[in-house]
Design a protein around this motif. Structure first.
Motif, PDB file in Angstrom:
ATOM      1  N   LEU A 205     -12.245  74.513  13.810  1.00  0.00           N
ATOM      2  CA  LEU A 205     -13.296  75.318  14.456  1.00  0.00           C
ATOM      3  C   LEU A 205     -13.807  74.623  15.719  1.00  0.00           C
ATOM      4  O   LEU A 205     -14.013  75.273  16.764  1.00  0.00           O
ATOM      5  CB  LEU A 205     -14.449  75.562  13.479  1.00  0.00           C
ATOM      6  CG  LEU A 205     -14.141  76.482  12.292  1.00  0.00           C
ATOM      7  CD1 LEU A 205     -15.258  76.377  11.250  1.00  0.00           C
ATOM      8  CD2 LEU A 205     -13.993  77.930  12.753  1.00  0.00           C
ATOM      9  N   ASP A 206     -14.016  73.311  15.624  1.00  0.00           N
ATOM     10  CA  ASP A 206     -14.521  72.574  16.788  1.00  0.00           C
ATOM     11  C   ASP A 206     -13.503  72.586  17.934  1.00  0.00           C
ATOM     12  O   ASP A 206     -13.879  72.777  19.115  1.00  0.00           O
ATOM     13  CB  ASP A 206     -14.834  71.118  16.401  1.00  0.00           C
ATOM     14  CG  ASP A 206     -16.087  71.009  15.548  1.00  0.00           C
ATOM     15  OD1 ASP A 206     -16.847  72.003  15.486  1.00  0.00           O
ATOM     16  OD2 ASP A 206     -16.289  69.945  14.934  1.00  0.00           O
ATOM     17  N   ALA A 207     -12.235  72.409  17.589  1.00  0.00           N
ATOM     18  CA  ALA A 207     -11.202  72.409  18.628  1.00  0.00           C
ATOM     19  C   ALA A 207     -11.096  73.784  19.277  1.00  0.00           C
ATOM     20  O   ALA A 207     -10.985  73.901  20.513  1.00  0.00           O
ATOM     21  CB  ALA A 207      -9.862  71.998  18.030  1.00  0.00           C
ATOM     22  N   ASP A 210     -13.988  74.226  21.604  1.00  0.00           N
ATOM     23  CA  ASP A 210     -13.804  73.488  22.857  1.00  0.00           C
ATOM     24  C   ASP A 210     -12.785  74.175  23.763  1.00  0.00           C
ATOM     25  O   ASP A 210     -12.927  74.169  24.999  1.00  0.00           O
ATOM     26  CB  ASP A 210     -13.349  72.054  22.555  1.00  0.00           C
ATOM     27  CG  ASP A 210     -14.461  71.224  21.938  1.00  0.00           C
ATOM     28  OD1 ASP A 210     -15.627  71.683  21.956  1.00  0.00           O
ATOM     29  OD2 ASP A 210     -14.163  70.136  21.405  1.00  0.00           O
ATOM     30  N   ILE A 211     -11.757  74.784  23.180  1.00  0.00           N
ATOM     31  CA  ILE A 211     -10.781  75.529  23.991  1.00  0.00           C
ATOM     32  C   ILE A 211     -11.471  76.692  24.688  1.00  0.00           C
ATOM     33  O   ILE A 211     -11.266  76.938  25.893  1.00  0.00           O
ATOM     34  CB  ILE A 211      -9.625  76.047  23.103  1.00  0.00           C
ATOM     35  CG1 ILE A 211      -8.774  74.884  22.598  1.00  0.00           C
ATOM     36  CG2 ILE A 211      -8.752  77.041  23.876  1.00  0.00           C
ATOM     37  CD1 ILE A 211      -7.735  75.292  21.557  1.00  0.00           C
ATOM     38  N   ALA A 221      -7.814  70.558  32.045  1.00  0.00           N
ATOM     39  CA  ALA A 221      -7.603  69.294  31.331  1.00  0.00           C
ATOM     40  C   ALA A 221      -8.296  69.331  29.974  1.00  0.00           C
ATOM     41  O   ALA A 221      -7.747  68.876  28.958  1.00  0.00           O
ATOM     42  CB  ALA A 221      -8.121  68.128  32.167  1.00  0.00           C
ATOM     43  N   ALA A 222      -9.513  69.877  29.957  1.00  0.00           N
ATOM     44  CA  ALA A 222     -10.256  69.971  28.701  1.00  0.00           C
ATOM     45  C   ALA A 222      -9.587  70.957  27.751  1.00  0.00           C
ATOM     46  O   ALA A 222      -9.560  70.748  26.528  1.00  0.00           O
ATOM     47  CB  ALA A 222     -11.700  70.388  28.972  1.00  0.00           C
ATOM     48  N   GLY A 227      -6.616  71.676  22.900  1.00  0.00           N
ATOM     49  CA  GLY A 227      -5.434  72.261  22.281  1.00  0.00           C
ATOM     50  C   GLY A 227      -4.652  71.243  21.470  1.00  0.00           C
ATOM     51  O   GLY A 227      -4.116  71.554  20.392  1.00  0.00           O
ATOM     52  N   GLU A 228      -4.567  70.016  21.976  1.00  0.00           N
ATOM     53  CA  GLU A 228      -3.871  68.956  21.250  1.00  0.00           C
ATOM     54  C   GLU A 228      -4.610  68.604  19.958  1.00  0.00           C
ATOM     55  O   GLU A 228      -3.977  68.378  18.911  1.00  0.00           O
ATOM     56  CB  GLU A 228      -3.738  67.717  22.137  1.00  0.00           C
ATOM     57  CG  GLU A 228      -2.762  67.919  23.299  1.00  0.00           C
ATOM     58  CD  GLU A 228      -2.759  66.760  24.263  1.00  0.00           C
ATOM     59  OE1 GLU A 228      -3.637  65.865  24.122  1.00  0.00           O
ATOM     60  OE2 GLU A 228      -1.900  66.726  25.178  1.00  0.00           O
TER      61      GLU A 228
END
Length: 285
Positions: A205-207, A210-211, A221-222, A227-228
């Motif tokens: 959820l956090d990733a 952030d996407i 870049a973010a 995504g990684e």
């Protein structure tokens, strides 16, 4: 003449049977009938009790299955409790019937073994209380199970929005995971497997969040970094999902396991008692 009469009387007593049944056939028949009637009355009482216990057991089993499946279990578990509490009179009657049979057997045929019932109505009411408590616990468990699904659904909808290049909608969907996650966080006795699933889910959820925010900021870049992180969490997600399925199945079944085992035990005892009556019933005149 007097001596002859005396000898005749003596011979008569000497030929009298030592077998009580042959010496007093009408009395033996009456005693055997008394035993048979007591055994039949006890068997009828046990049959009535067994029928109620079987009905309660079936409702309890369905309630447990519904808990594991994530459906509303309370009506079935409550029905089982009501039937069990309602069978308290039948339990007392069956127990009295077996005690009466034991007393008659002790007086008439001391060597005959008769069955007994180790519980009465009060014991059934205690199990009924456990079932009612498990109904409340199962209802809460199902709410928590639905909460895990709500988290999964929120993440899936957010990913779909990102695929449509709609980060704002993705953030809205991710926000829907907040309430169900809070409900799961309040679950103080949650299992380690569920904790693991929650950890991975929060990472996903956090990733995804952030996407979406990086996309809105046009920060490539973010977006790549988020995504990684999402890919790393997703690699663990399959194991987390398996852990979730396992823990939900085990914990759902465990909620009403104790009263269900006790219910099975009292029902089996009725069957054993009825089997124990068969030799006495077969001796009926």
């Amino acid at each position: 003449m007097v001596i002859g009469v005396g000898l005749a009387v003596g011979i008569g007593f000497g030929l009298r049977s030592a077998d009580a049944a042959r010496a007093d056939p009408s009395g033996a028949f009456a005693r055997a009938q008394l035993m048979a009637d007591a055994a039949e009355a006890a068997d009828v009482a046990l049959a009535r009790l067994g029928a109620e216990l079987d009905r309660a057991r079936e409702h309890a089993r369905r309630g447990t299955a519904l808990t594991v499946a994530g459906d509303a279990p309370a009506p079935e578990l409550t029905s089982a409790a009501d039937l069990l509490a309602g069978a308290s009179d039948e339990a007392d009657a069956a127990r009295r019937g077996l005690l009466a049979l034991r007393g008659i057997a002790a007086a008439i045929q001391p060597g005959v073994t008769t069955p007994a019932l180790s519980y009465g109505g009060t014991d059934l009411e205690l199990i009924a209380g456990q079932l009612r408590s498990s109904a409340a616990a199962a209802t809460l468990f199902v709410e928590r199970r639905h909460a895990t699904q709500a988290v999964v659904d929120a993440l899936a909808e957010a990913l779909a929005a990102l695929e449509r290049d709609d980060p704002t909608a993705a953030l809205d969907e991710l926000a829907k995971a907040g309430a169900p996650l809070a409900l799961l966080e309040d679950w103080e006795e949650r299992s380690p497997l569920l904790r693991y699933w929650m950890m991975i889910s929060v990472d996903l959820l956090d990733a995804a969040h952030d996407i979406a925010t990086a996309t809105l900021s046009d920060d490539l870049a973010a977006v790549k970094a988020a995504g990684e992180r999402y890919a790393e969490a997703a690699a663990l997600a399959r194991g987390a999902d398996n852990a979730l399925a396992l823990t939900l199945s085990e914990e759902g079944a465990a909620i009403s396991a104790t009263p269900l085992r006790r219910l099975a035990a009292v029902a089996d005892e009725v069957d054993d008692a009825r089997s124990g009556l068969l030799p006495v019933l077969r001796q009926a005149p």
